[in-house]
Structure formats: C-alpha cells, structure tokens
Write a protein that holds these residues in place. Structure first.
Motif, mmCIF file in Angstrom:
data_model
loop_
_atom_site.group_PDB
_atom_site.id
_atom_site.type_symbol
_atom_site.label_atom_id
_atom_site.label_comp_id
_atom_site.label_asym_id
_atom_site.label_seq_id
_atom_site.Cartn_x
_atom_site.Cartn_y
_atom_site.Cartn_z
ATOM 1 N N THR A 1 13.625 63.054 39.827
ATOM 2 C CA THR A 1 12.724 61.977 39.427
ATOM 3 C C THR A 1 12.935 61.640 37.958
ATOM 4 O O THR A 1 12.651 62.450 37.082
ATOM 5 C CB THR A 1 11.255 62.387 39.647
ATOM 6 O OG1 THR A 1 11.080 62.769 41.003
ATOM 7 C CG2 THR A 1 10.314 61.247 39.314
ATOM 8 N N GLY A 2 13.444 60.457 37.686
ATOM 9 C CA GLY A 2 13.670 60.048 36.306
ATOM 10 C C GLY A 2 14.665 58.917 36.233
ATOM 11 O O GLY A 2 15.108 58.375 37.263
ATOM 12 N N GLN B 1 16.592 65.860 33.139
ATOM 13 C CA GLN B 1 16.202 64.496 33.467
ATOM 14 C C GLN B 1 15.530 63.826 32.265
ATOM 15 O O GLN B 1 15.100 64.485 31.314
ATOM 16 C CB GLN B 1 15.276 64.518 34.680
ATOM 17 C CG GLN B 1 14.943 63.203 35.326
ATOM 18 C CD GLN B 1 16.128 62.288 35.598
ATOM 19 O OE1 GLN B 1 16.491 61.512 34.718
ATOM 20 N NE2 GLN B 1 16.695 62.374 36.792
ATOM 21 N N THR C 1 2.277 67.419 32.130
ATOM 22 C CA THR C 1 2.619 68.212 33.308
ATOM 23 C C THR C 1 3.654 67.440 34.115
ATOM 24 O O THR C 1 3.343 66.390 34.703
ATOM 25 C CB THR C 1 1.367 68.466 34.169
ATOM 26 O OG1 THR C 1 0.393 69.175 33.395
ATOM 27 C CG2 THR C 1 1.721 69.286 35.401
ATOM 28 N N THR C 2 4.878 67.935 34.135
ATOM 29 C CA THR C 2 5.955 67.257 34.855
ATOM 30 C C THR C 2 6.226 67.898 36.208
ATOM 31 O O THR C 2 6.821 67.260 37.078
ATOM 32 C CB THR C 2 7.240 67.255 34.021
ATOM 33 O OG1 THR C 2 7.575 68.604 33.680
ATOM 34 C CG2 THR C 2 7.060 66.456 32.731
ATOM 35 N N SER D 1 7.393 71.908 31.616
ATOM 36 C CA SER D 1 6.068 71.420 31.986
ATOM 37 C C SER D 1 5.050 72.196 31.155
ATOM 38 O O SER D 1 5.028 73.429 31.184
ATOM 39 C CB SER D 1 5.825 71.636 33.484
ATOM 40 O OG SER D 1 4.634 71.010 33.897
ATOM 41 N N GLY E 1 14.158 72.106 32.741
ATOM 42 C CA GLY E 1 12.970 71.276 32.854
ATOM 43 C C GLY E 1 11.807 71.975 32.184
ATOM 44 O O GLY E 1 11.774 73.211 32.099
ATOM 45 N N ILE F 1 6.685 68.742 24.378
ATOM 46 C CA ILE F 1 6.356 68.671 25.801
ATOM 47 C C ILE F 1 4.842 68.575 25.899
ATOM 48 O O ILE F 1 4.129 69.562 25.710
ATOM 49 C CB ILE F 1 6.878 69.905 26.564
ATOM 50 C CG1 ILE F 1 8.370 70.122 26.297
ATOM 51 C CG2 ILE F 1 6.580 69.762 28.054
ATOM 52 C CD1 ILE F 1 9.263 68.966 26.721
ATOM 53 N N SER G 1 12.682 62.557 31.934
ATOM 54 C CA SER G 1 11.285 62.975 31.789
ATOM 55 C C SER G 1 11.152 64.429 31.370
ATOM 56 O O SER G 1 10.048 64.894 31.087
ATOM 57 C CB SER G 1 10.562 62.797 33.125
ATOM 58 O OG SER G 1 11.148 63.657 34.104
ATOM 59 N N ARG G 2 12.263 65.166 31.368
ATOM 60 C CA ARG G 2 12.305 66.612 31.169
ATOM 61 C C ARG G 2 11.628 67.347 32.321
ATOM 62 O O ARG G 2 11.310 68.532 32.221
ATOM 63 C CB ARG G 2 11.702 67.030 29.834
ATOM 64 C CG ARG G 2 12.202 66.234 28.649
ATOM 65 C CD ARG G 2 12.564 67.085 27.455
ATOM 66 N NE ARG G 2 13.896 67.659 27.585
ATOM 67 C CZ ARG G 2 14.505 68.354 26.619
ATOM 68 N NH1 ARG G 2 13.885 68.586 25.484
ATOM 69 N NH2 ARG G 2 15.708 68.837 26.802
ATOM 70 N N GLY G 3 11.410 66.641 33.448
ATOM 71 C CA GLY G 3 10.770 67.236 34.609
ATOM 72 C C GLY G 3 11.745 67.422 35.750
ATOM 73 O O GLY G 3 12.900 67.814 35.549
#
Length: 283
Positions: free
Chosen positions: A222-223, A214, A266-267, A249, A247, A263, A216-218
């Motif tokens: 969600t993104g 994603q 906290t994702t 975090s 992903g 990074i 957000s890399r989370g």
C-alpha cells in the motif's frame, strides 16, 4: 509453516519493536522465520551493552542471522573536520564491527559516514575523502572477520553527505576498499533518484543490500511505489544479493526512536501483518 521466500531476505526489527533486548523482540523471531525470512536487522546497539552474546544466541537459536547497524555521533564522527573527533568515530566503527562478530553476524549496515539526521550543510570535500578512507579501512577489517560492511544512502532530510547512488559509488572509489558495499533503499531513492532502476544499475558492481520500503513507511502493498515492478526490473539487471524490507508504525516503537525517524502515525497494527505482507512481494 510458510513456504520459504526464494531470496535471502531480512526484516528491520522495528516493524515489531525498537528494543532488541525485550520480550517483543524475542517473540518476533519465530514469526520472521516461519514467514520465510533469513535475517533480522537490529537498530543501533551500544557495543559495550551487556547481553550482546546472549542476543546473538537468541537470534541464531530461532534459525535467523543478525544484521547489526553502525552509527556515528557528534562526538565520534568520521565526517568531522576535527582529527580527534574523526579518530573517535573510527574507533566507534571498529567497536561496532567487533560487536557484530560477537553477535555472530556477517553483515553490518547503517550510516557509518556521518551523523544521521545532520542535514544542515554540505560537508567539505576533504572531509568526505577522510570519511571514505576511514570507513573503507573499517570495511577491510570487517571483511577479515567475515563481515560485509554496507553504508545506506539516505535522503536529503536525513543527511547532506550521500543521497544518490552516484554519490555512493564515488564514496566507494574514494575509500580505496574492495570490501565496502552500498545499501540502497527504495523509500530514499524515490525522493532522490530520477530513475531508481538506473540507480541500481549504476551501483550494481558495489551493491551489497537492497531494501524495499514504501512511500508511507507502512505496508509494502500500500503506497505510491510500484515495488513489484521495481523488484522485477532489478532482477532483470542481474542483482542476486541480499534484500531487506522495512516498515514503521508508531505504536510498535519506542517514542524517541519514532520521533527521530518522524514516524507519527499507525501504518500497521502488528509486525506479523507487515512481514507477511512484505514476504508476499517475493513469492
């Protein structure tokens, strides 16, 4: 136990930990298996590290298969203009193939064509050609051992060598190998491709691994990227190969690795949160 995911799906283990020899990694394996995953992707492992065979047994005993990762360094780099440095890079890749076999893996990912993070200037065309031929030779050696070798196309901030599917296809052609496969990742494609689905279509004859990450890399849910729509479109193209999810975090990673990948936040709070969210995309 969760219903099996209907694709051959892998997860980057950095969603849990960046230390494959630690207890956090051991604890993540049944979580992945029970969520329907078939494979776990390792970060770079030194081919001379002790415990590689034991690591492979641990993964297989959990009902999963490992995917290893190839890297290069300034001292051992197939993209170098120095024949000596190129040769060391070639031998480093060969050792990583041997390590993958010792792990019991049948896939080798990574950035085998240059130093990850070196995006200072475009390499000379002759150096790209040399690198492609050397990586192709390693891919052929890997195939003889039953290992599919892929190379990941990453964004302009992580490499100046290969940023698009079109460049990746040309790299395969320069390699002369029938065994070298492309690894595309939605996070990187969102930065570099005007049409990610068209990019997949262009790479499809050589595509071995398609990874979803994603913006957000989370969490994949969600993104900014419509990953569900992307996934439906590439299935319509006829892609039936392996998939991966990725992903990151920061609290779950070793600090030097988090720093290298930029990074900072906290994702998600646990790896289990990430893998269950990602698996739902394929349900």
């Amino acid at each position: 136990m969760a219903r099996p995911v209907p694709v051959d799906l892998a997860c980057q283990s950095a969603a849990f930990t960046t230390d494959p020899f630690g207890e956090d990694f051991a604890h993540c394996l049944p979580v992945l298996r029970d969520a329907g995953y078939r494979r776990v992707v390792l970060g770079p492992v030194d081919p001379s590290a002790r415990g590689v065979e034991a690591l492979g047994r641990r993964i297989h005993d959990a009902g999963l298969a490992p995917i290893a990762m190839a890297v290069q360094s300034p001292e051992a780099n197939v993209m170098s203009g120095s024949p000596q440095v190129r040769r060391r890079g070639f031998e480093q890749l060969r050792r990583t193939v041997e390590m993958t076999a010792r792990l019991g893996g049948d896939q080798l990912n990574g950035v085998p064509y240059g130093v990850h993070g070196d995006a200072s200037s475009r390499p000379a065309e002759r150096d790209v050609t040399h690198a492609a031929q050397l990586v192709g030779d390693v891919a052929d050696e890997a195939a003889a051992l039953g290992i599919m070798m892929t190379f990941e196309v990453v964004n302009r901030y992580e490499t100046s060598v290969l940023n698009t599917a079109a460049q990746a296809v040309r790299f395969v052609e320069l390699s002369g190998s029938r065994n070298l496969r492309i690894h595309l990742d939605t996070f990187h494609m969102a930065l570099e491709e005007t049409d990610p689905v068209a990019a997949v279509a262009h790479a499809l004859p050589h595509l071995g691994y398609l990874e979803l990450g994603q913006s957000s890399r989370g969490l994949l849910s969600t993104g900014a990227l419509d990953l569900a729509g992307f996934l439906a479109a590439v299935r319509d193209l006829g892609y039936t190969g392996r998939y991966g999810v990725e992903g990151f975090s920061r609290p779950l990673m070793q600090e030097p690795v988090a720093d290298a990948l930029r990074i900072w936040g906290t994702t998600f709070t646990t790896g289990e949160e990430f893998v269950r969210d990602a698996a739902a995309l394929f349900a």
